[in-house]
Design a protein around this motif. Structure first.
Motif, PDB file in Angstrom:
ATOM      1  N   GLU A 373      23.906  34.924 135.875  1.00 28.88           N
ATOM      2  CA  GLU A 373      23.289  36.204 135.510  1.00 28.88           C
ATOM      3  C   GLU A 373      22.493  36.036 134.227  1.00 28.88           C
ATOM      4  O   GLU A 373      22.918  35.330 133.302  1.00 28.88           O
ATOM      5  CB  GLU A 373      24.352  37.294 135.304  1.00 28.88           C
ATOM      6  CG  GLU A 373      23.729  38.658 135.000  1.00 28.88           C
ATOM      7  CD  GLU A 373      24.729  39.723 134.606  1.00 28.88           C
ATOM      8  OE1 GLU A 373      24.504  40.894 134.962  1.00 28.88           O
ATOM      9  OE2 GLU A 373      25.721  39.408 133.920  1.00 28.88           O
ATOM     10  N   VAL A 374      21.340  36.698 134.169  1.00 28.12           N
ATOM     11  CA  VAL A 374      20.560  36.819 132.935  1.00 28.12           C
ATOM     12  C   VAL A 374      20.531  38.301 132.594  1.00 28.12           C
ATOM     13  O   VAL A 374      20.184  39.135 133.427  1.00 28.12           O
ATOM     14  CB  VAL A 374      19.125  36.279 133.099  1.00 28.12           C
ATOM     15  CG1 VAL A 374      18.369  36.411 131.779  1.00 28.12           C
ATOM     16  CG2 VAL A 374      19.146  34.820 133.561  1.00 28.12           C
ATOM     17  N   ARG A 375      20.894  38.644 131.371  1.00 29.06           N
ATOM     18  CA  ARG A 375      20.963  40.045 130.969  1.00 29.06           C
ATOM     19  C   ARG A 375      20.471  40.187 129.534  1.00 29.06           C
ATOM     20  O   ARG A 375      20.491  39.238 128.754  1.00 29.06           O
ATOM     21  CB  ARG A 375      22.394  40.571 131.091  1.00 29.06           C
ATOM     22  CG  ARG A 375      23.439  39.697 130.401  1.00 29.06           C
ATOM     23  CD  ARG A 375      24.857  40.172 130.668  1.00 29.06           C
ATOM     24  NE  ARG A 375      25.851  39.334 129.994  1.00 29.06           N
ATOM     25  CZ  ARG A 375      26.531  38.352 130.571  1.00 29.06           C
ATOM     26  NH1 ARG A 375      26.347  38.073 131.849  1.00 29.06           N
ATOM     27  NH2 ARG A 375      27.416  37.648 129.878  1.00 29.06           N
ATOM     28  N   GLY A 376      20.033  41.388 129.198  1.00 26.97           N
ATOM     29  CA  GLY A 376      19.600  41.629 127.833  1.00 26.97           C
ATOM     30  C   GLY A 376      18.570  42.728 127.750  1.00 26.97           C
ATOM     31  O   GLY A 376      18.174  43.333 128.757  1.00 26.97           O
ATOM     32  N   MET A 377      18.116  42.966 126.526  1.00 27.45           N
ATOM     33  CA  MET A 377      17.139  44.014 126.249  1.00 27.45           C
ATOM     34  C   MET A 377      16.489  43.692 124.918  1.00 27.45           C
ATOM     35  O   MET A 377      17.160  43.234 123.982  1.00 27.45           O
ATOM     36  CB  MET A 377      17.842  45.379 126.183  1.00 27.45           C
ATOM     37  CG  MET A 377      16.944  46.561 125.903  1.00 27.45           C
ATOM     38  SD  MET A 377      17.938  48.091 125.884  1.00 27.45           S
ATOM     39  CE  MET A 377      16.630  49.297 125.643  1.00 27.45           C
ATOM     40  N   GLY A 378      15.193  43.930 124.819  1.00 27.12           N
ATOM     41  CA  GLY A 378      14.512  43.603 123.570  1.00 27.12           C
ATOM     42  C   GLY A 378      14.653  42.125 123.276  1.00 27.12           C
ATOM     43  O   GLY A 378      14.501  41.278 124.163  1.00 27.12           O
ATOM     44  N   LEU A 379      14.985  41.806 122.020  1.00 28.12           N
ATOM     45  CA  LEU A 379      15.116  40.404 121.629  1.00 28.12           C
ATOM     46  C   LEU A 379      16.581  39.986 121.503  1.00 28.12           C
ATOM     47  O   LEU A 379      17.002  39.367 120.528  1.00 28.12           O
ATOM     48  CB  LEU A 379      14.364  40.152 120.315  1.00 28.12           C
ATOM     49  CG  LEU A 379      12.834  40.101 120.458  1.00 28.12           C
ATOM     50  CD1 LEU A 379      12.160  39.995 119.100  1.00 28.12           C
ATOM     51  CD2 LEU A 379      12.395  38.945 121.358  1.00 28.12           C
ATOM     52  N   ILE A 380      17.361  40.344 122.516  1.00 23.31           N
ATOM     53  CA  ILE A 380      18.717  39.828 122.642  1.00 23.31           C
ATOM     54  C   ILE A 380      18.975  39.607 124.128  1.00 23.31           C
ATOM     55  O   ILE A 380      18.580  40.421 124.965  1.00 23.31           O
ATOM     56  CB  ILE A 380      19.757  40.780 122.025  1.00 23.31           C
ATOM     57  CG1 ILE A 380      21.149  40.149 122.032  1.00 23.31           C
ATOM     58  CG2 ILE A 380      19.770  42.135 122.736  1.00 23.31           C
ATOM     59  CD1 ILE A 380      22.178  40.945 121.243  1.00 23.31           C
ATOM     60  N   ALA A 381      19.595  38.481 124.443  1.00 23.52           N
ATOM     61  CA  ALA A 381      19.832  38.159 125.858  1.00 23.52           C
ATOM     62  C   ALA A 381      21.033  37.239 125.991  1.00 23.52           C
ATOM     63  O   ALA A 381      21.406  36.516 125.056  1.00 23.52           O
ATOM     64  CB  ALA A 381      18.602  37.499 126.474  1.00 23.52           C
ATOM     65  N   GLY A 382      21.627  37.280 127.179  1.00 26.87           N
ATOM     66  CA  GLY A 382      22.696  36.356 127.515  1.00 26.87           C
ATOM     67  C   GLY A 382      22.429  35.739 128.875  1.00 26.87           C
ATOM     68  O   GLY A 382      21.996  36.425 129.803  1.00 26.87           O
ATOM     69  N   VAL A 383      22.649  34.449 128.988  1.00 24.81           N
ATOM     70  CA  VAL A 383      22.514  33.732 130.253  1.00 24.81           C
ATOM     71  C   VAL A 383      23.892  33.188 130.611  1.00 24.81           C
ATOM     72  O   VAL A 383      24.406  32.290 129.936  1.00 24.81           O
ATOM     73  CB  VAL A 383      21.491  32.583 130.153  1.00 24.81           C
ATOM     74  CG1 VAL A 383      21.397  31.841 131.480  1.00 24.81           C
ATOM     75  CG2 VAL A 383      20.123  33.104 129.726  1.00 24.81           C
ATOM     76  N   GLU A 384      24.498  33.750 131.653  1.00 32.20           N
ATOM     77  CA  GLU A 384      25.847  33.347 132.041  1.00 32.20           C
ATOM     78  C   GLU A 384      25.782  32.203 133.043  1.00 32.20           C
ATOM     79  O   GLU A 384      25.125  32.303 134.079  1.00 32.20           O
ATOM     80  CB  GLU A 384      26.625  34.526 132.611  1.00 32.20           C
ATOM     81  CG  GLU A 384      28.073  34.172 132.926  1.00 32.20           C
ATOM     82  CD  GLU A 384      28.969  35.384 133.071  1.00 32.20           C
ATOM     83  OE1 GLU A 384      30.054  35.235 133.678  1.00 32.20           O
ATOM     84  OE2 GLU A 384      28.600  36.474 132.580  1.00 32.20           O
ATOM     85  N   LEU A 385      26.482  31.135 132.735  1.00 32.15           N
ATOM     86  CA  LEU A 385      26.507  29.944 133.572  1.00 32.15           C
ATOM     87  C   LEU A 385      27.709  29.999 134.513  1.00 32.15           C
ATOM     88  O   LEU A 385      28.807  30.407 134.110  1.00 32.15           O
ATOM     89  CB  LEU A 385      26.582  28.687 132.698  1.00 32.15           C
ATOM     90  CG  LEU A 385      25.565  28.615 131.548  1.00 32.15           C
ATOM     91  CD1 LEU A 385      25.786  27.346 130.728  1.00 32.15           C
ATOM     92  CD2 LEU A 385      24.148  28.678 132.085  1.00 32.15           C
ATOM     93  N   VAL A 386      27.506  29.595 135.753  1.00 33.61           N
ATOM     94  CA  VAL A 386      28.575  29.658 136.755  1.00 33.61           C
ATOM     95  C   VAL A 386      28.623  28.373 137.564  1.00 33.61           C
ATOM     96  O   VAL A 386      27.628  27.653 137.688  1.00 33.61           O
ATOM     97  CB  VAL A 386      28.379  30.861 137.709  1.00 33.61           C
ATOM     98  CG1 VAL A 386      28.520  32.178 136.970  1.00 33.61           C
ATOM     99  CG2 VAL A 386      27.046  30.776 138.443  1.00 33.61           C
ATOM    100  N   ALA A 387      29.789  28.118 138.144  1.00 30.02           N
ATOM    101  CA  ALA A 387      29.955  26.945 139.010  1.00 30.02           C
ATOM    102  C   ALA A 387      29.390  27.202 140.397  1.00 30.02           C
ATOM    103  O   ALA A 387      28.904  26.281 141.054  1.00 30.02           O
ATOM    104  CB  ALA A 387      31.434  26.579 139.100  1.00 30.02           C
ATOM    105  N   ASP A 388      29.462  28.471 140.847  1.00 30.56           N
ATOM    106  CA  ASP A 388      28.957  28.828 142.167  1.00 30.56           C
ATOM    107  C   ASP A 388      28.239  30.166 142.073  1.00 30.56           C
ATOM    108  O   ASP A 388      28.842  31.177 141.686  1.00 30.56           O
ATOM    109  CB  ASP A 388      30.103  28.915 143.175  1.00 30.56           C
ATOM    110  CG  ASP A 388      29.601  29.220 144.580  1.00 30.56           C
ATOM    111  OD1 ASP A 388      29.199  28.279 145.281  1.00 30.56           O
ATOM    112  OD2 ASP A 388      29.596  30.421 144.954  1.00 30.56           O
TER     113      ASP A 388
END
Length: 456
Positions: A373-388
């Motif tokens: 998943e990639v999530r965020g707003m403005g100049l903040i974001a998180g990219v969640e890494l997954v095995a599947d």
């Protein structure tokens, strides 16, 4: 990291205990020693240049090496390097800053109290909430509800509100007055077939159930970040805050907006409360208030809350709370100049427009084998890494791949943050579209490197 420690690294491991660091590992590998900063870049003592995609710790709005902030600090140091705000004393910088912050809220807040950090500010908030309820003859209304994965600091009280196990383990926390409700992360916490709207309704129902379980007469406040930062850059569903606020008002809970990360433009709005239509009784500000060039935080109180607290101090004969450096004149002077720069250079607007570019560029990585998943707003974001990707199964052990991405990013000249297996981005508000492109390109290369060496 080098296997042989430099003299500076050896001195560090002999004399410092580092925050959020495995001290045993640190004794072996030592620190990266950062020598200077310039704009969105920092440089270590080996001459390596890094794009600082976390703005230090979510905080350097105007970038590193801003001469106007150095000059503001120097002028104030020469004029009045220190004075306090105890016992009917004040000084121009703290007065001007308090006035500026209150004006920013357009009447929602009336009074400021200054501390040295967001942790101290949230610790102060706990005391103020208790003081406020004692003033109203409600001695049992003292519990404060925060959220799992929420982050509110590391003092005894603020760490108790924080909802991260690593901040509780073997510190004998949380305090019994602090309770935690559900985390509004739809990607991880949503049920099969549940819409985001239904999920938000369930989150509000969870809060109400906790209040009823504890007894509404014992619950004083709800505290939350508009967007959760250190817990993994969690974006709430659009209707989440309106539903949460309705529950709080129903049971007479104060609403505390922890704007330590989201204040002063991070989401493309002046405050995170503006982005989510939050109407707080108390706001907490720090980090970008001075771009962390000086330690400073502020607690802002709504007129009703401020009035009751002030009146009670008259009954008791004093407001028995404060810090030696509350409203420090140098920190306040730097904050005023920093906020002037944010205004003059339209950095909030830049966070909105360049933020759209950053969000789009990161979302283009959604097809990468490691990205869930990639999530965020403005100049903040998180990219969640997954095995599947299909099942959203996390890697095991949790955090190992995130740590590998964090380390490899340094080799590609990029500073990011790994929150278990979520990679956080929070660059300075001055970042340009071209620099965003460079940042995402370095990150993409880092993902490919880790996919090849640690996962494939």
């Amino acid at each position: 990291m080098p296997t042989t420690l430099s003299p500076a690294q050896s001195r560090d491991i002999n004399y410092q205990l580092h925050s959020y660091t495995n001290a045993v590992t640190h004794q072996k590998i030592g620190p990266r020693i950062i020598e200077r900063g310039e704009g969105i870049y920092i440089f270590d003592d080996q001459g390596n240049k890094y794009l600082e995609a976390m703005a230090g710790l979510w905080s350097v709005a105007v970038g590193f090496g801003e001469p106007r902030l150095v000059e503001a600090a120097t002028r104030q140091m020469q004029k009045l390097p220190y004075y306090h705000t105890f016992t009917h004393k004040s000084h121009s910088p703290s007065i001007e800053l308090a006035e500026k912050l209150v004006e920013y809220t357009q009447g929602r807040m009336s009074t400021a109290f200054f501390t040295n950090s967001g942790s101290e500010a949230n610790d102060t908030v706990v005391k103020l909430v208790w003081y406020y309820n004692n003033a109203q003859q409600r001695p049992n209304k003292k519990k404060i509800i925060s959220r799992k994965r929420g982050y509110h600091g590391v003092t005894v009280a603020s760490a108790s509100m924080t909802g991260l196990p690593g901040n509780h383990r073997d510190f004998d926390l949380p305090l019994p007055q602090m309770k935690h409700t559900s985390c509004p992360h739809f990607y991880r916490e949503g049920l099969p077939g549940e819409s985001e709207e239904d999920f938000a309704t369930r989150m509000a129902a969870d809060l109400e159930a906790l209040i009823l379980q504890e007894g509404p007469e014992t619950v004083a406040a709800f505290i939350g970040e508009p967007v959760m930062g250190a817990g993994g850059v969690i974006m709430p569903p659009r209707s989440y805050w309106s539903k949460i606020q309705a529950v709080c008002r129903k049971y007479d809970l104060l609403i505390i907006a922890d704007e330590v990360i989201t204040g002063f433009g991070r989401l493309g709005t002046l405050f995170g409360s503006d982005a989510f239509d939050i109407e707080p009784d108390i706001m907490v500000l720090s980090k970008q208030i001075t771009s962390s060039y000086q330690p400073l935080a502020a607690v802002l109180l709504s007129p009703p809350v401020a009035s009751i607290i002030a009146s009670h101090s008259g009954t008791l004969g004093t407001f028995g709370h404060g810090y030696t450096t509350s409203g420090h004149p140098v920190a306040a002077a730097v904050a005023i100049e920093n906020l002037n720069i944010i205004e003059e250079r339209n950095l909030i607007e830049n966070a909105a427009s360049t933020g759209l570019i950053m969000q789009k560029a990161l979302r283009e990585l959604a097809d990468h084998p490691l990205v869930g998943e990639v999530r965020g707003m403005g100049l903040i974001a998180g990219v969640e890494l997954v095995a599947d990707k299909q099942s959203r199964q996390p890697f095991e052990p949790l955090g190992k791949v995130g740590a590998a991405v964090y380390e490899q990013a340094h080799n590609n000249g990029l500073i990011i943050r790994a929150i278990q297996d979520t990679i956080a981005f929070c660059p300075p508000l001055i970042i340009t579209p071209a620099q965003v492109g460079d940042m995402v390109e370095r990150f993409h290369k880092t993902l490919d490197d880790v996919q090849r060496t640690h996962v494939a």
